[in-house]
Design a protein around this motif. Structure first.
Motif, PDB file in Angstrom:
ATOM      1  N   VAL A   1       0.913  -1.267   0.013  1.00 50.27           N
ATOM      2  CA  VAL A   1       0.034   0.020  -0.020  1.00 50.27           C
ATOM      3  C   VAL A   1       0.899   1.208  -0.022  1.00 50.27           C
ATOM      4  O   VAL A   1       1.667   1.417   0.795  1.00 50.27           O
ATOM      5  CB  VAL A   1      -0.757  -0.061   1.260  1.00 50.27           C
ATOM      6  N   VAL A   2       0.710   1.914  -0.983  1.00 53.40           N
ATOM      7  CA  VAL A   2       1.542   3.378  -1.016  1.00 53.40           C
ATOM      8  C   VAL A   2       0.429   4.426  -0.851  1.00 53.40           C
ATOM      9  O   VAL A   2      -0.421   4.657  -1.475  1.00 53.40           O
ATOM     10  CB  VAL A   2       2.114   3.585  -2.267  1.00 53.40           C
ATOM     11  N   SER A   3       0.625   5.219   0.197  1.00 55.44           N
ATOM     12  CA  SER A   3      -0.491   6.296   0.696  1.00 55.44           C
ATOM     13  C   SER A   3       0.100   7.651   1.006  1.00 55.44           C
ATOM     14  O   SER A   3       1.354   7.704   1.411  1.00 55.44           O
ATOM     15  CB  SER A   3      -1.272   5.797   1.851  1.00 55.44           C
ATOM     16  N   ASP A   4      -0.399   8.644   0.594  1.00 59.04           N
ATOM     17  CA  ASP A   4      -0.233  10.185   0.799  1.00 59.04           C
ATOM     18  C   ASP A   4      -0.453  10.309   2.358  1.00 59.04           C
ATOM     19  O   ASP A   4      -1.202   9.773   2.817  1.00 59.04           O
ATOM     20  CB  ASP A   4      -1.033  11.001   0.083  1.00 59.04           C
ATOM     21  N   ILE A   5       0.182  11.158   3.114  1.00 62.44           N
ATOM     22  CA  ILE A   5       0.236  11.282   4.534  1.00 62.44           C
ATOM     23  C   ILE A   5      -1.033  12.041   4.876  1.00 62.44           C
ATOM     24  O   ILE A   5      -1.974  11.988   5.358  1.00 62.44           O
ATOM     25  CB  ILE A   5       1.245  11.555   5.289  1.00 62.44           C
TER      26      ILE A   5
ATOM     27  N   SER B   1       0.931  -8.319   7.219  1.00 62.30           N
ATOM     28  CA  SER B   1       1.760  -9.095   6.173  1.00 62.30           C
ATOM     29  C   SER B   1       1.955  -7.824   5.043  1.00 62.30           C
ATOM     30  O   SER B   1       2.761  -8.084   4.001  1.00 62.30           O
ATOM     31  CB  SER B   1       1.195 -10.180   5.652  1.00 62.30           C
ATOM     32  N   ILE B   2       1.046  -6.754   4.879  1.00 61.74           N
ATOM     33  CA  ILE B   2       0.904  -5.949   3.691  1.00 61.74           C
ATOM     34  C   ILE B   2       2.082  -4.884   3.984  1.00 61.74           C
ATOM     35  O   ILE B   2       1.926  -4.253   5.155  1.00 61.74           O
ATOM     36  CB  ILE B   2      -0.438  -5.390   3.465  1.00 61.74           C
ATOM     37  N   ARG B   3       2.765  -4.748   3.099  1.00 59.75           N
ATOM     38  CA  ARG B   3       3.878  -3.597   3.362  1.00 59.75           C
ATOM     39  C   ARG B   3       3.137  -2.121   3.047  1.00 59.75           C
ATOM     40  O   ARG B   3       2.352  -2.026   2.097  1.00 59.75           O
ATOM     41  CB  ARG B   3       5.043  -3.766   2.452  1.00 59.75           C
ATOM     42  N   VAL B   4       3.917  -0.890   3.830  1.00 60.66           N
ATOM     43  CA  VAL B   4       3.216   0.080   3.618  1.00 60.66           C
ATOM     44  C   VAL B   4       4.296   1.309   3.350  1.00 60.66           C
ATOM     45  O   VAL B   4       5.352   1.257   3.913  1.00 60.66           O
ATOM     46  CB  VAL B   4       2.393   0.601   5.016  1.00 60.66           C
ATOM     47  N   ILE B   5       4.043   2.086   2.398  1.00 61.43           N
ATOM     48  CA  ILE B   5       4.938   3.094   2.190  1.00 61.43           C
ATOM     49  C   ILE B   5       4.151   4.652   2.364  1.00 61.43           C
ATOM     50  O   ILE B   5       2.997   4.541   1.641  1.00 61.43           O
ATOM     51  CB  ILE B   5       5.735   3.309   0.611  1.00 61.43           C
ATOM     52  N   LEU B   6       4.643   5.374   2.822  1.00 61.52           N
ATOM     53  CA  LEU B   6       3.693   6.747   3.024  1.00 61.52           C
ATOM     54  C   LEU B   6       4.684   7.855   2.240  1.00 61.52           C
ATOM     55  O   LEU B   6       5.968   7.837   1.986  1.00 61.52           O
ATOM     56  CB  LEU B   6       3.800   7.121   4.613  1.00 61.52           C
TER      57      LEU B   6
END
Length: 925
Positions: free
Chosen positions: A855-859, A879-884
């Motif tokens: 998941v790639v999400s704006d803050i 288990s899902i990786r996250v990038i902010l």
């Protein structure tokens, strides 16, 4: 000449005795003469007793008057002290009402100031709220304490009673037991208090009644001693005297000093078998004398001699005042006189009538004179004297009466002297009160209705730069000048109308600075409501005004920073779209000949735009920082090496010695950029060369220090960059840290603003000292850090896109253009992509999509933020990786400390590196 009835009685008896023969004279005249003489002596004894009683009463009245005067004097002091303290509270809280200080700071200043205030006999000011919680008290035992349960001897709670009186009547007096400062035993205390309903407080002060009683008891003891000396010199007949004992039968005053202080109740009358003291107390004020048996100094222990006493009870002191004289002494005069008359009658019967006339006249004239003198004394004329000079008992009685009257007069004169001494003591107390008023950190004056100055304290005299003694009696206009008087005339007219007025007034000081005062005019009201005078309370608030100006400047810079941060955020989104599409175009159309010559300038321009947004974010304190311990001395030396290669040889660089290590908490890269920016500004200010100094040292701040804002006391690292270049003009100094403001012909104006934002974001302080043509000095204070060991950073290998081929990613971004760029880059990295326009939509999707790995999400998004979304993903599907993604600096929660952050603007390699970092924890597992 009119004769008295006594004269005619005696003369008639003599004539009858002469006519009836000597025996008849003896039978009828001598007993009568003895009786009358005895009665006169007895009445004289009573007269002396009555005069002593009157004298004692005057002592009592004088003591009661002195007590009343002392109590009223204490009450006036209490009112004055509470009035000044209330004015001080109103002044401090008024600052909070105007927003100059916070409510909490106002309460701290007000209560700390009152807690330190002392007056009188270690007396103090106390403040309580309506819930009986003591807000200000010098005794730590009561400071901040809920005293609602502290009760008086009547079982009533003390503070709730005082609060009820104050809220009902606005003010009042109340007496209750309370311990002195430093003591544990409570004493009766008289307190005066007033209600301050607009603050929910009751303020008061008090004085202990035992201070008043101690003064009255001391005066009573002096008066008793004076009375003792007077009574010891009074004699009735030959050996008679006056003595005093109290209701406890203790001898208070007696001519025999050995008897004083003894228990008089043990003396028994042999005739009745009863204690003589009880008989005397029973006979008190009964208008009859008491006869009892007593011994004589010539025959001690033989209680067989009759004594006669008049007794009066003085209720004021609960004393019994008694005269004491032997009966045979009273009868001796009459017996001697009777024998002489009989002898004369027998020897000279012919001339008995003439001699009887002369004898009676000789006898009654001085007695009448004594009676007249006694009546005058009883009427209050202490200058009355009998004037009788005789060597017989009447002469002795006359001399005793005259001496007693003189002593009474002297005693009253002594009392007057004591009163004058007490008056002098009160004047000394007034002097002490004036010292207290001079010590108060405020200017105080008192004006009559005619605007004549009646009183000023030292603070007011210093404010108008004149002598206090010379100001008394002058009119206000001549004292402060006609311009100042005209400026405050309108405020004074409102006060003369009965209104309490507060206003500020500024005037130039001879040393060049401007003095600003906050003035409160308080009317003094007479009983009929008319204003008779006014109090003037002035406080110097020049420093507060300067602080207020500084605070407004800081708020203005903060507002500019918020605007700049918003612009930078929006611009970062635009640059992300531009850079992403330029990179995609370069990759997709690389085979088109000549296209790269057009794309490359656009990429460079976009990256320069990213640098501008970074500077704007630095100024707005929103740039991403990595604060950590930094050896600033080593960093300055590294920067000096870099600068020595780029600055002209005409500029000499001076740096700290190699010796000490100076560590601070800061982002090393941003601190290096800040130093380089300051050095480049110094280079531009020295076109013909000069000296550039960089100094680093430790600094401890303990006293108030002002930079761009007030510096908190702590240990800091001070970095100082100085040059001897052109300097700043005064008008440029006020805008030096503003973004886009520059004094150069070319430049963005973001250098100093970036330094300012970095310092403030690092929780530091900055100041600029410069004069036109004399160079500039920028001083920075950063939080100090302890030295740490520095470890090298491992180089990261570039990730291979094949690692993520076929994986599914979810994008959460509210900007469609940014979302499109991100989608293309993820697809190029091998991901399949699902999109969401908000954090809420992404939260609904990630739980429903199977096989989702990233998941790639704006803050910053409407609704659920990226931080909240990441926390929910970790909780439900770890288990899902996250990038902010963010262009701001932000404070993450402890749960999000290890999240991967991608800074705007980015390119595809940055995104690939961020994805690679998200895989590291699972690989390690």
């Amino acid at each position: 000449m009119i004769r008295s009835r006594l004269f005619f009685r005696l003369f008639s008896a003599i004539l009858a005795a002469v006519a009836l023969f000597a025996a008849a004279i003896y039978v009828f005249s001598v007993p009568l003469i003895e009786e009358k003489a005895y009665e006169i002596e007895l009445n004289a004894s009573r007269t002396i007793l009555d005069n002593v009683f009157v004298m004692t009463g005057k002592i009592d009245v004088s003591l009661e008057d002195r007590r009343a005067m002392t109590v009223e004097s204490y009450k006036a002091q209490l009112r004055n002290v509470v009035s000044l303290a209330a004015s001080y509270l109103d002044h401090v809280f008024a600052r909070a009402d105007k927003g100059e200080i916070s409510e909490a700071e106002a309460r701290r200043l007000a209560f700390d100031g009152l807690r330190a205030f002392k007056w009188g006999n270690n007396d103090y000011i106390w403040v309580t709220d309506y819930n009986s919680v003591i807000r200000s008290h010098p005794d730590p035992e009561f400071q901040g304490r809920d005293a609602s349960r502290v009760q008086g001897p009547d079982g009533r709670a003390i503070l709730p009673t005082i609060i009820a009186i104050a809220r009902e009547k606005g003010e009042g007096f109340h007496t209750y037991p309370w311990q002195r400062l430093g003591e544990t035993r409570p004493s009766e205390k008289l307190s005066y208090f007033i209600d301050m309903p607009n603050r929910g407080l009751v303020i008061g002060t008090g004085a202990y009644l035992d201070d008043i009683d101690r003064e009255v008891e001391r005066r009573k003891a002096e008066a008793v001693e004076d009375l003792r000396q007077a009574l010891r010199n009074i004699r009735i007949a030959r050996t008679g005297y006056v003595y005093i004992f109290d209701a406890a039968k203790t001898m208070i005053i007696h001519p025999n000093a050995n008897i004083e202080g003894q228990d008089f109740g043990t003396r028994i009358d042999p005739a009745t078998g009863r204690p003589i003291s009880e008989e005397l107390m029973a006979a008190a004020d009964s208008d009859r004398p008491l006869t009892y048996l007593w011994d004589k100094p010539s025959d001690p222990g033989n209680y067989a001699y009759e004594k006669i006493s008049w007794v009066r009870h003085f209720k004021g002191f609960d004393w019994y005042i008694a005269s004491s004289v032997y009966v045979d002494e009273l009868k001796r005069s009459s017996a001697v006189l009777g024998n002489r008359l009989v002898t004369i009658a027998l020897a000279l019967m012919v001339v008995a009538g003439a001699l009887g006339y002369l004898a009676v006249d000789w006898l009654t004239r001085p007695l009448n004179r004594l009676a007249e003198t006694a009546e005058q004394v009883q009427a209050g004329n202490l200058d009355a004297q009998s004037g009788i000079r005789r060597d017989d008992e009447i002469g002795l009685l006359a001399e005793a009466l005259d001496a007693m009257v003189r002593r009474v007069k002297d005693d009253i004169s002594t009392l007057d002297t004591r009163v004058q001494e007490r008056t002098n003591e009160l004047e000394e107390a007034e002097t002490r009160r004036r010292l207290i008023l001079d010590a108060i950190p405020a200017a105080i004056a008192y004006l009559g209705r005619d605007e004549i100055i009646r009183f000023v304290n030292r603070g007011w005299a210093e404010l108008v730069r004149q002598d206090a003694a010379e100001l008394i009696g002058r009119d206000l206009r001549s004292a402060i000048g006609r311009f100042a008087h005209a400026a405050i005339q309108a405020h004074m007219e409102r006060t003369w109308a009965g209104e309490e007025v507060t206003f500020t007034y500024s005037f130039p000081h001879p040393d060049g600075h401007t003095v600003t005062t906050r003035n409160t005019l308080i009317p003094q009201l007479a009983a009929n409501g008319a204003v008779t005078a006014m109090f003037v309370l002035a406080l110097d608030i020049s420093a507060e005004k300067a602080t207020e100006t500084q605070l407004m400047e800081a708020q203005r810079m903060k507002a500019v920073g918020q605007l700049s941060g918003g612009l930078a955020h929006d611009f970062n989104n635009l640059l992300s779209v531009i850079l992403g599409n330029l990179a995609a175009a370069r990759d997709r159309y690389a085979e088109i000949d000549g296209l790269d010559s057009y794309l490359e300038p656009a990429v460079r321009a976009s990256r320069r735009g990213a640098d501008i947004t970074s500077r704007l974010l630095a100024f707005s304190r929103q740039q991403p920082l990595k604060p950590q311990p930094v050896d600033v001395s080593a960093l300055v030396r590294e920067v000096s090496v870099l600068l020595s290669r780029s600055l002209p040889s005409s500029i000499t660089i001076t740096i700290p010695d190699e010796g000490g290590e100076c560590w601070a908490i800061a982002d090393a890269n941003q601190l290096e950029n800040a130093l380089i920016n300051l050095a480049l500004n110094a280079r531009d200010a020295m076109p013909d060369g000069g000296r550039l100094e960089m100094d680093v040292r430790l600094r401890r701040v303990t006293d108030p220090l002002t930079f761009d804002e007030q510096v908190e006391p702590d240990d800091y690292l001070e970095v100082r960059v100085s040059d001897n270049g052109l300097g700043f003009a005064p008008e440029a100094m006020t805008r030096a840290f503003e973004p886009f403001f520059t004094t150069k012909r070319l430049g963005s104006g973001l250098g100093l603003s970036m330094v300012y934002g970095f310092v403030k974001q690092s929780k530091g302080y900055i100041t600029l000292d410069s004069r036109l043509g004399m160079g500039s000095t920028v001083t920075i204070l950063l939080p100090r850090a302890a030295p740490v060991a520095v470890e090298g950073e491992a180089e990261e290998a570039a990730p291979s896109p094949s690692l993520w081929q076929g994986q599914l990613a979810l994008i959460a971004e509210d900007d469609a253009d940014v979302r499109a760029v991100l989608r293309g880059q993820l697809v190029d990295l091998g991901f399949s992509v699902v999109e969401a326009e908000s954090g809420d939509e992404a939260a609904d999707l990630f739980g429903q999509i199977e096989g989702l790995s990233l998941v790639v999400s704006d803050i910053v998004m409407p609704g659920m933020s990226g931080i909240e979304l990441a926390g929910r993903i970790r909780a439900e599907r770890p288990s899902i990786r996250v990038i902010l993604i963010s262009g701001f600096s932000f404070d993450t929660s402890p749960e999000a400390d290890d999240l991967v952050i991608l800074r705007k603007p980015w390119d595809r390699s940055d995104l690939a590196a961020a994805v690679a970092r998200t895989t590291e924890p699972s690989d390690a597992a």
